[in-house]
Motif scaffolding. Structure first.
Motif, PDB file in Angstrom:
ATOM      1  N   GLY A 265       0.804  -1.215   0.000  1.00  0.00           N
ATOM      2  CA  GLY A 265       0.000   0.000   0.000  1.00  0.00           C
ATOM      3  C   GLY A 265       0.833   1.258   0.000  1.00  0.00           C
TER       4      GLY A 265
ATOM      5  N   GLY B 171       1.604   2.983  -3.385  1.00  0.00           N
ATOM      6  CA  GLY B 171       0.498   3.486  -4.198  1.00  0.00           C
ATOM      7  C   GLY B 171      -0.061   2.349  -5.026  1.00  0.00           C
ATOM      8  N   ASN B 172      -0.199   2.560  -6.316  1.00  0.00           N
ATOM      9  CA  ASN B 172      -0.717   1.490  -7.178  1.00  0.00           C
ATOM     10  C   ASN B 172       0.325   1.047  -8.204  1.00  0.00           C
TER      11      ASN B 172
ATOM     12  N   LEU C  51      -3.583  -8.458  -4.564  1.00  0.00           N
ATOM     13  CA  LEU C  51      -2.948  -7.168  -4.840  1.00  0.00           C
ATOM     14  C   LEU C  51      -3.145  -6.711  -6.278  1.00  0.00           C
TER      15      LEU C  51
ATOM     16  N   SER D  71      -5.762  -6.290  -7.945  1.00  0.00           N
ATOM     17  CA  SER D  71      -6.877  -5.342  -8.088  1.00  0.00           C
ATOM     18  C   SER D  71      -6.427  -3.895  -7.909  1.00  0.00           C
ATOM     19  N   SER D  72      -5.377  -3.675  -7.116  1.00  0.00           N
ATOM     20  CA  SER D  72      -4.920  -2.300  -6.872  1.00  0.00           C
ATOM     21  C   SER D  72      -3.596  -1.971  -7.567  1.00  0.00           C
ATOM     22  N   HIS D  73      -2.859  -2.986  -8.004  1.00  0.00           N
ATOM     23  CA  HIS D  73      -1.535  -2.746  -8.582  1.00  0.00           C
ATOM     24  C   HIS D  73      -1.420  -3.181 -10.042  1.00  0.00           C
ATOM     25  N   ASN D  74      -2.478  -3.707 -10.606  1.00  0.00           N
ATOM     26  CA  ASN D  74      -2.545  -4.052 -12.031  1.00  0.00           C
ATOM     27  C   ASN D  74      -1.666  -5.244 -12.407  1.00  0.00           C
TER      28      ASN D  74
END
Length: 603
Positions: A115, A118-119, A140, A142-145
């Motif tokens: 977290g 960031g992403n 992860l 879903s938020s970090h591609n």
């Protein structure tokens, strides 16, 4: 404008070009302008349209690349994207109760640290602990591609000598990491090979075989070929051979496409190789570390132009500490300059269409494919690993490179060419001792280990003895260059000797020249020189040699008598007169350094 540029000029044929080159060579053979690669094939001085092979398309997921930062401490995660990084490598390893890098003990630790980035896309290096974090890693995405795990039993075996996972559990562990879009959990650490001295062709061939073995392990436990292909990524090394490294990444993409298409037609095009590129430690130097800025920049250019998805450049001063903010900033900025001044991130395959690179790509691909097929015929990567075949072949190649460096057939700036004698790094001793410990590890292991020892290590080891000697308050040995006779030859020999002996870090005293040998030896005695080098022409050595030996015996009986050059007709006489050594192109520098340090510093 409908006309082609230069349409008014007559076309120049290949034969015309070649004839012009031969004319400029003034009788020298054509071979003088060709060179042989480490893989054994020849490269011509120029290529034209007719030389371009019909290569398959180089498939890549997206244009451009991610500027990737390696993170070992929580403090480094702060404002990572604001510093210019596009992706982060989070390292957290546990070995026999010891913790290295970030502290990740639980899913909560992983989520919290991720977290803080960031992403950003993430490479999360948990080694053999990766399967136990499978669900957390997949979430992860879903938020970090893009999220990459790095389970690699064979890589662990190469690094430590053990798989660190039950042989029968490898396939199931791979299966647990597969099946989630945006996540790949099995990393092939071929940069371990490069850090140990492997050639470009070896890295390519072994990576392919390594990947095939891992695909088959997926299939053996019921994972679909599509999920198996998507679950594997490559963590490759980048060396300093600019164009060949560029061609390597392109060749890797082409060859991996062929491999996947053999399992299922079209799979290679829909699932291009995912490549993380990391500069190799092997050719980074400890002395004159600022040259590493250039090495890192050209390596990054090779990876970017070759089509790597993630590029990580080591800090130029990484041999001294893991926490070097300036080095990390320079590493990021070199890539930012590439992006915003070259715009190569806007093109899928920036190197496409270059006659030279297309031919080089083809030749590298053919060489690697042949070796890959041989490996598969003999049982594949896993079998070769058990036999120690891979480790032996890489060790042999590394030894060849070290010998080439010691005899100046290979040049490493700041190490065996243009060293700075006054440069001091007594703090390097801890790195040298750690490497020596790795080399001398006697503990038996199931698999032969690869030794990630930088090319300059032997030079660094003997050079650092001088630094420790000086740091302890003792004086430096002095080298006196006794220049005499022919002006051109004495200057040339003095320059060569300074370059050769500068590797020791001793004090070197050059001179404008002396009218007689006696005068020169007297000047050396006045300064208290421990080593005196006679610098003149081969023809004049016949005149000066006897007097030099006599004056040294009288005035400096305990000092070394050295001769710059290797006059074959005078060697026997020189040795009978007590000349201690000869400084010349074929002299092994490392052997000389060991001899000198043992004599003058006592280690």
């Amino acid at each position: 404008m409908n006309e082609f540029l230069f349409s008014d000029f007559p076309e120049v044929s290949t034969e015309d070009w070649k004839n012009q080159i031969l004319k400029d060579l003034k009788g020298s053979p054509w071979d003088k302008v060709t060179w042989e690669t480490e893989e054994g094939f020849k490269i011509e001085p120029f290529y034209r349209k007719e030389d371009i092979p019909e290569l398959p398309r180089v498939y890549k997921r997206n244009p451009g690349w991610n500027i990737t930062e390696t993170v070992l401490s929580e403090q480094e995660l702060n404002d990572l994207s604001k510093k210019g990084a596009d992706a982060a490598i989070l390292i957290s390893h546990e070995e026999e109760g010891n913790q290295f890098g970030l502290k990740i003990k639980s899913a909560a630790d992983l989520e919290r640290l991720a977290g803080l980035t960031g992403n950003l896309p993430l490479v999360i290096s948990l080694a053999t602990r990766t399967p136990s974090f499978a669900d957390s890693l997949k979430k992860l995405v879903s938020s970090h591609n893009i999220v990459l795990g790095d389970l690699d039993p064979y890589g662990t075996a190469l690094f430590s000598g053990e798989l660190k996972i039950e042989e029968g559990a490898i396939g199931k562990s791979f299966a647990a990491l597969s099946g989630t879009k945006g996540f790949a959990g099995v990393g092939i650490h071929s940069y371990y090979l490069r850090d140990a001295g492997a050639s470009i062709g070896q890295e390519l061939a072994y990576s392919l075989s390594w990947g095939v073995d891992y695909i088959n392990r997926h299939l053996d436990v019921g994972v679909s070929i599509e999920d198996a292909a998507a679950n594997i990524w490559f963590w490759m090394g980048i060396g300093s051979d600019y164009f060949t490294e560029m061609a390597k990444f392109r060749a890797m993409r082409i060859l991996w496409t062929e491999v996947l298409n053999a399992y299922k037609p079209g799979l290679g095009e829909t699932t291009p190789a995912l490549i993380v590129a990391r500069t190799s430690n092997f050719q980074f130097t400890a002395y004159d570390p600022y040259v590493n800025m250039l090495r890192g920049t050209t390596a990054a250019m090779s990876a970017v132009m070759g089509g790597a998805d993630f590029v990580s450049v080591l800090p130029f001063d990484s041999e001294y500490s893991a926490q070097q903010e300036l080095g990390k900033r320079i590493a990021r900025n070199s890539q930012l300059l590439l992006r915003y001044e070259s715009f190569v991130d806007k093109v899928e395959d920036p190197a496409a269409g270059s006659y030279y690179l297309e031919v080089l790509t083809k030749k590298l691909a053919e060489t690697a494919w042949t070796k890959f097929q041989t490996l598969e015929t003999e049982g594949g990567f896993g079998e070769a690993l058990k036999k120690g075949q891979i480790q032996k072949e890489i060790s042999t190649r590394a030894d060849k490179k070290r010998n080439a460096l010691a005899t100046k057939k290979e040049i490493l700036l700041g190490t065996n060419q243009y060293p700075l004698p006054s440069e001091r790094h007594p703090e390097l001793v801890s790195s040298i001792e750690e490497t020596a410990k790795q080399i001398g590890q006697a503990k038996p292991t199931t698999y032969a280990r690869l030794l990630p020892v930088r090319l300059s290590y032997e030079f660094d080891k003997w050079r650092n003895i001088t630094d420790a000697h000086l740091a302890s308050g003792k004086k430096l040995p002095k080298i006196f260059l006794l220049t005499i006779g022919d002006l051109t030859m004495r200057k040339a020999r003095a320059g060569f000797s300074s370059n050769f002996l500068g590797c020791l870090g001793y004090e070197i005293i050059d001179n404008l020249g002396f009218a007689s040998v006696k005068e020169g030896v007297s000047a050396a005695k006045e300064l208290g020189a421990e080593l005196v080098v006679l610098c003149s022409s081969d023809e004049e050595y016949a005149t000066y040699l006897s007097e030099f030996a006599s004056e040294m015996k009288t005035q400096l009986p305990n000092s070394w008598k050295l001769l710059a050059g290797y006059p074959k007709d005078l060697i026997a006489e020189a040795e009978s007169l007590g000349i201690d050594d000869f400084i010349h192109m074929k002299r092994n520098i490392v052997e000389f350094m060991e001899k000198a340090q043992t004599k003058w510093i006592g280690k």
